[in-house]
Design a protein around this motif. Structure first.
Motif, PDB file in Angstrom:
ATOM      1  N   ILE A 172      -0.543  13.080  -7.617  1.00 10.67           N
ATOM      2  CA  ILE A 172      -1.849  12.858  -6.995  1.00 10.67           C
ATOM      3  C   ILE A 172      -1.648  12.348  -5.570  1.00 10.67           C
ATOM      4  CG2 ILE A 172      -3.979  11.499  -7.059  1.00 10.67           C
ATOM      5  CD1 ILE A 172      -3.694  11.410 -10.101  1.00 10.67           C
ATOM      6  N   ALA A 173      -2.212  13.045  -4.612  1.00  6.03           N
ATOM      7  CA  ALA A 173      -2.143  12.633  -3.213  1.00  6.03           C
ATOM      8  C   ALA A 173      -3.518  12.149  -2.774  1.00  6.03           C
ATOM      9  CB  ALA A 173      -1.693  13.796  -2.336  1.00  6.03           C
ATOM     10  N   PRO A 174      -3.656  10.879  -2.416  1.00  8.76           N
ATOM     11  CA  PRO A 174      -4.982  10.384  -2.039  1.00  8.76           C
ATOM     12  C   PRO A 174      -5.480  11.024  -0.741  1.00  8.76           C
ATOM     13  CG  PRO A 174      -3.311   8.723  -1.598  1.00  8.76           C
ATOM     14  CD  PRO A 174      -2.622   9.824  -2.349  1.00  8.76           C
ATOM     15  N   ASP A 175      -6.779  11.290  -0.713  1.00  8.28           N
ATOM     16  CA  ASP A 175      -7.416  11.815   0.494  1.00  8.28           C
ATOM     17  C   ASP A 175      -7.974  10.696   1.353  1.00  8.28           C
ATOM     18  OD1 ASP A 175      -7.522  14.887  -0.108  1.00  8.28           O
ATOM     19  OD2 ASP A 175      -8.197  13.901  -1.949  1.00  8.28           O
TER      20      ASP A 175
ATOM     21  N   GLU B 102      -2.896   3.208  11.829  1.00  4.84           N
ATOM     22  CA  GLU B 102      -2.125   4.429  12.119  1.00  4.84           C
ATOM     23  C   GLU B 102      -0.829   4.464  11.316  1.00  4.84           C
ATOM     24  OE1 GLU B 102      -1.656   4.223  16.304  1.00  4.84           O
ATOM     25  OE2 GLU B 102      -3.768   4.681  16.733  1.00  4.84           O
ATOM     26  N   LYS B 103      -0.221   3.299  11.137  1.00  2.86           N
ATOM     27  CA  LYS B 103       1.010   3.226  10.354  1.00  2.86           C
ATOM     28  C   LYS B 103       0.736   3.607   8.899  1.00  2.86           C
ATOM     29  CE  LYS B 103       4.655  -0.067   9.023  1.00  2.86           C
ATOM     30  NZ  LYS B 103       5.120  -1.471   9.151  1.00  2.86           N
ATOM     31  N   ILE B 104      -0.363   3.076   8.338  1.00  2.00           N
ATOM     32  CA  ILE B 104      -0.725   3.409   6.963  1.00  2.00           C
ATOM     33  C   ILE B 104      -0.977   4.906   6.836  1.00  2.00           C
ATOM     34  CG2 ILE B 104      -2.508   3.103   5.188  1.00  2.00           C
ATOM     35  CD1 ILE B 104      -2.852   0.217   6.316  1.00  2.00           C
TER      36      ILE B 104
ATOM     37  N   THR C   5       0.834  -1.207   0.000  1.00  2.00           N
ATOM     38  CA  THR C   5       0.000   0.000   0.000  1.00  2.00           C
ATOM     39  C   THR C   5       0.865   1.252   0.000  1.00  2.00           C
ATOM     40  OG1 THR C   5      -1.912  -1.041   1.042  1.00  2.00           O
ATOM     41  CG2 THR C   5      -1.671   1.331   1.354  1.00  2.00           C
ATOM     42  N   GLN C   6       1.921   1.240   0.800  1.00  2.00           N
ATOM     43  CA  GLN C   6       2.823   2.395   0.843  1.00  2.00           C
ATOM     44  C   GLN C   6       3.443   2.659  -0.531  1.00  2.00           C
ATOM     45  OE1 GLN C   6       5.655   2.409   4.179  1.00  2.00           O
ATOM     46  NE2 GLN C   6       4.361   0.900   5.203  1.00  2.00           N
ATOM     47  N   HIS C   7       3.883   1.599  -1.185  1.00  2.00           N
ATOM     48  CA  HIS C   7       4.514   1.756  -2.499  1.00  2.00           C
ATOM     49  C   HIS C   7       3.494   2.226  -3.542  1.00  2.00           C
ATOM     50  CE1 HIS C   7       8.602   0.507  -1.813  1.00  2.00           C
ATOM     51  NE2 HIS C   7       8.204  -0.597  -1.195  1.00  2.00           N
ATOM     52  N   SER C   8       2.271   1.728  -3.444  1.00  2.00           N
ATOM     53  CA  SER C   8       1.236   2.139  -4.378  1.00  2.00           C
ATOM     54  C   SER C   8       0.927   3.632  -4.234  1.00  2.00           C
ATOM     55  CB  SER C   8      -0.034   1.313  -4.153  1.00  2.00           C
ATOM     56  OG  SER C   8      -1.039   1.675  -5.063  1.00  2.00           O
TER      57      SER C   8
ATOM     58  N   ASN D 188       0.364   9.639   4.411  1.00  2.00           N
ATOM     59  CA  ASN D 188      -0.017  11.049   4.543  1.00  2.00           C
ATOM     60  C   ASN D 188      -1.525  11.272   4.415  1.00  2.00           C
ATOM     61  OD1 ASN D 188       0.763  13.725   5.071  1.00  2.00           O
ATOM     62  ND2 ASN D 188       0.666  14.258   2.886  1.00  2.00           N
ATOM     63  N   VAL D 189      -2.300  10.426   5.109  1.00  2.00           N
ATOM     64  CA  VAL D 189      -3.749  10.632   5.198  1.00  2.00           C
ATOM     65  C   VAL D 189      -4.159  10.573   6.668  1.00  2.00           C
ATOM     66  CG1 VAL D 189      -4.184   9.607   2.921  1.00  2.00           C
ATOM     67  CG2 VAL D 189      -4.310   8.167   4.956  1.00  2.00           C
ATOM     68  N   ARG D 190      -5.339  11.066   6.960  1.00  2.00           N
ATOM     69  CA  ARG D 190      -5.847  11.029   8.340  1.00  2.00           C
ATOM     70  C   ARG D 190      -6.192   9.585   8.715  1.00  2.00           C
ATOM     71  NH1 ARG D 190      -8.427  15.810  10.227  1.00  2.00           N
ATOM     72  NH2 ARG D 190     -10.050  14.468  11.132  1.00  2.00           N
ATOM     73  N   PRO D 191      -5.984   9.183   9.970  1.00  2.00           N
ATOM     74  CA  PRO D 191      -6.319   7.813  10.381  1.00  2.00           C
ATOM     75  C   PRO D 191      -7.777   7.449  10.103  1.00  2.00           C
ATOM     76  CG  PRO D 191      -4.966   8.869  12.044  1.00  2.00           C
ATOM     77  CD  PRO D 191      -5.305   9.927  11.045  1.00  2.00           C
ATOM     78  N   ASP D 192      -8.694   8.411  10.271  1.00  2.00           N
ATOM     79  CA  ASP D 192     -10.097   8.082  10.021  1.00  2.00           C
ATOM     80  C   ASP D 192     -10.438   8.044   8.528  1.00  2.00           C
ATOM     81  OD1 ASP D 192      -9.937  10.774   9.519  1.00  2.00           O
ATOM     82  OD2 ASP D 192     -11.412  11.385  11.017  1.00  2.00           O
ATOM     83  N   ALA D 193      -9.432   8.345   7.690  1.00  2.00           N
ATOM     84  CA  ALA D 193      -9.609   8.229   6.241  1.00  2.00           C
ATOM     85  C   ALA D 193      -9.008   6.941   5.705  1.00  2.00           C
ATOM     86  CB  ALA D 193      -8.995   9.427   5.529  1.00  2.00           C
ATOM     87  N   VAL D 194      -8.555   6.060   6.593  1.00  2.00           N
ATOM     88  CA  VAL D 194      -8.111   4.713   6.215  1.00  2.00           C
ATOM     89  C   VAL D 194      -9.285   3.777   6.467  1.00  2.00           C
ATOM     90  CG1 VAL D 194      -6.467   2.854   6.617  1.00  2.00           C
ATOM     91  CG2 VAL D 194      -5.732   5.243   6.819  1.00  2.00           C
ATOM     92  N   VAL D 195      -9.926   3.354   5.407  1.00  2.00           N
ATOM     93  CA  VAL D 195     -11.180   2.602   5.494  1.00  2.00           C
ATOM     94  C   VAL D 195     -10.916   1.139   5.162  1.00  2.00           C
ATOM     95  CG1 VAL D 195     -13.510   2.371   4.564  1.00  2.00           C
ATOM     96  CG2 VAL D 195     -12.498   4.650   4.863  1.00  2.00           C
ATOM     97  N   ALA D 196     -11.358   0.261   6.030  1.00  2.00           N
ATOM     98  CA  ALA D 196     -11.178  -1.171   5.799  1.00  2.00           C
ATOM     99  C   ALA D 196     -12.264  -1.705   4.879  1.00  2.00           C
ATOM    100  CB  ALA D 196     -11.212  -1.922   7.119  1.00  2.00           C
TER     101      ALA D 196
END
Length: 547
Positions: free
Chosen positions: A202-205, A221-223, A190-193, A228-236
């Motif tokens: 392009i920076a993903p939101d 939190e690591k992702i 994911t980090q590399h992508s 460079n996104v907010r933790p609550d913007a990491v959706v499973a």
């Protein structure tokens, strides 16, 4: 003006961008917003119309006659918004348009380049209809890093800068693989992508992370930190038992809230998810089951019949039963008895297709269903095979066949009960085609009206004698055989308004035997099952009680 959400993918393909886009559209609708969804495909085909179903899956057809990617089917099923020709574009169509303009001299002698000419054409496509809805969701096919996708990524980067600040966001779908040996979810892909996406500006939101295992807060939190996104913007995005659980599952993970937060829409309207709660209840709590055989030629790839399978599921929801679909290869009994392969099913469906391969098996499937009184639904070629079967076995036209097969053989071998359609009425004008025309986009495509016999079963099923359905075919049942077939019990119960083209046939004195020239599966939705599929499953349910 619309706000834009661009959905991209990384790591691997087939992660479910189309489903995520459709679910997001449904969630935004549940909050009271209007939406439209679009697909931008990097392949060089002008459209998927000439691609093999083994290569690309089904071709979804819109009311205005566009042959599109199957993801547009997801969009329609989840939002109820009818797709249009302007909701699907490929690199092939973009390049064709640019080259046509160059030939006409529209560029005033300039050197034609990917930037700005190709990217500008993509941006013009994106702008169409942006004053019609609150949100425009645009899915980019393929994965970040694909060479053919670079013009699209550059175009959406430019587009986001052209629009006012805050009018565009980027949602990136990635994979979190699980290594059983170490018992870990790995975030590095994911980090590399994301790094690849950032390298093209392009920076993903929002990150949507597909995973077979729960994502711990530590990994989330690591992702967020490294991407460079907010933790609550990491959706499973976890695996689901049914795709129709996706809207509620994504809502539970906060996807729609993350999107609204990214646009600074506050306070956000509360969603009404009752429709999707009812859908999920019907999927997860059936009160019985029916077994339906789909007798086709592309059975090795289920996506070739994607809309049909989903329409059967919708019919099952309506009847509170689970529809167990079995894929039966028509070629298996091309030259043998069909009974051992079809006995025990509560209903038989023969879908569309092209070419002669497997057609004898489909004809035998229609004969089995007619003689054994098993519910039968023939779609497009499935209708034509049912008519050929009736001509052979009821009307003594022993060599009944189709010009489609004669054309392949290079000589006449059959009495053509099905012929190449060379002329038809579309709107206020007449369309003419020849057998040697280009293959792409030359069929009878899109929505056409039909008039039903008021005393027919189909009129009862539809509750109307006037319908509109989507077509995709270039061969048609010959009306000259109507009288002799109706004398034997095969009724032409639906016709084109001018009375020239058969649209629906049904067998008299049969519990449920219907063939349609159109594709009803394309208009079925989980919250609005198509009448034919709803009643077909009802008939299968009745059959299950008799077996």
């Amino acid at each position: 003006m619309a706000r834009y959400v661009f959905i991209t993918g990384g790591v691997v393909s087939s992660l479910g961008k189309g489903l995520a886009s459709a679910a997001l559209g449904a969630l935004l609708q549940a909050r009271g917003f209007s939406v439209r969804l679009r697909k931008l495909d990097p392949y060089l085909n002008v459209d998927p119309g000439t691609m093999s179903p083994f290569e690309h899956g089904e071709v979804f057809v819109t009311d205005d006659g566009a042959e599109t990617d199957l993801d547009l089917g997801h969009y329609e099923r989840f939002t109820g918004v009818a797709a249009r020709m302007t909701d699907s574009v490929s690199s092939g169509r973009i390049y064709s348009t640019v080259l046509e303009k160059e030939r006409r001299g529209d560029y005033l002698g300039k050197t034609i380049q990917v930037v700005p000419h190709v990217t500008n054409e993509i941006k013009e496509f994106l702008k169409v209809g942006d004053d019609e809805v609150d949100f425009m969701l645009c899915e980019i096919g393929g994965t970040v890093g694909d060479i053919e996708g670079l013009p699209f990524f550059e175009a959406i980067r430019q587009f986001s800068h052209d629009k006012p600040r805050g009018d565009c966001i980027f949602m990136h779908l990635t994979l979190l693989p699980y290594l059983a040996a170490s018992g870990e979810l790995k975030t590095k892909p994911t980090q590399h992508s994301v790094k690849e996406l950032q390298s093209i500006g392009i920076a993903p939101d929002i990150l949507v992370c597909r995973s077979e295992h729960q994502i711990p807060d530590k990994e989330r939190e690591k992702i967020a930190l490294f991407c460079n996104v907010r933790p609550d913007a990491v959706v499973a995005a976890y695996d689901l038992n049914s795709i129709y659980e996706a809207p509620l599952a994504y809502h539970a993970q906060g996807l729609d809230q993350a999107v609204l937060d990214a646009f600074n829409i506050s306070p956000a309207p509360q969603p009404d998810l009752s429709k999707w709660e009812d859908v999920q209840d019907r999927v997860n709590n059936p009160e019985g089951a029916v077994n339906v055989a789909i007798v086709g030629k592309y059975t090795q790839l289920e996506d070739a019949y994607k809309s049909i399978k989903e329409a059967l599921t919708h019919g099952g929801m309506s009847n509170r039963v689970k529809v167990n679909v079995e894929w039966v290869d028509a070629e298996v009994f091309d030259h043998e008895d069909a009974a051992p392969h079809l006995e025990g099913y509560h209903a038989i469906l023969v879908p569309g297709g092209f070419g002669e391969r497997g057609t004898e098996g489909k004809i035998k499937a229609a004969q089995f269903a007619r003689e054994r009184k098993v519910p039968y639904l023939g779609i497009c070629l499935g209708m034509q095979m049912a008519v050929i079967e009736a001509a052979r076995n009821l009307s003594n036209v022993a060599d009944a066949g189709s010009e489609e097969f004669d054309h392949e053989a290079g000589k006449k071998r059959f009495t053509p009960v099905v012929y190449h359609l060379k002329e038809w009425v579309q709107g206020n004008h007449r369309v003419r085609r020849n057998e040697d025309d280009d293959k792409g986009g030359t069929m009878r495509l899109g929505a056409y009206n039909a008039t039903l016999n008021p005393d027919s079963l189909v009129a009862k099923i539809y509750g109307s004698t006037a319908i509109e359905e989507r077509h995709r075919h270039r061969y048609e049942v010959d009306i000259q055989f109507r009288e002799q077939l109706e004398e034997k019990g095969l009724l032409f119960s639906g016709m084109s308004p001018d009375g020239r083209l058969p649209e629906i046939v049904e067998v008299k004195d049969h519990p449920w035997f219907i063939g349609v020239q159109f594709h009803p599966e394309l208009k079925s939705k989980p919250f609005a099952p198509h009448p034919l599929f709803r009643d077909f499953v009802r008939a299968a349910k009745e059959m299950s009680r008799l077996v």
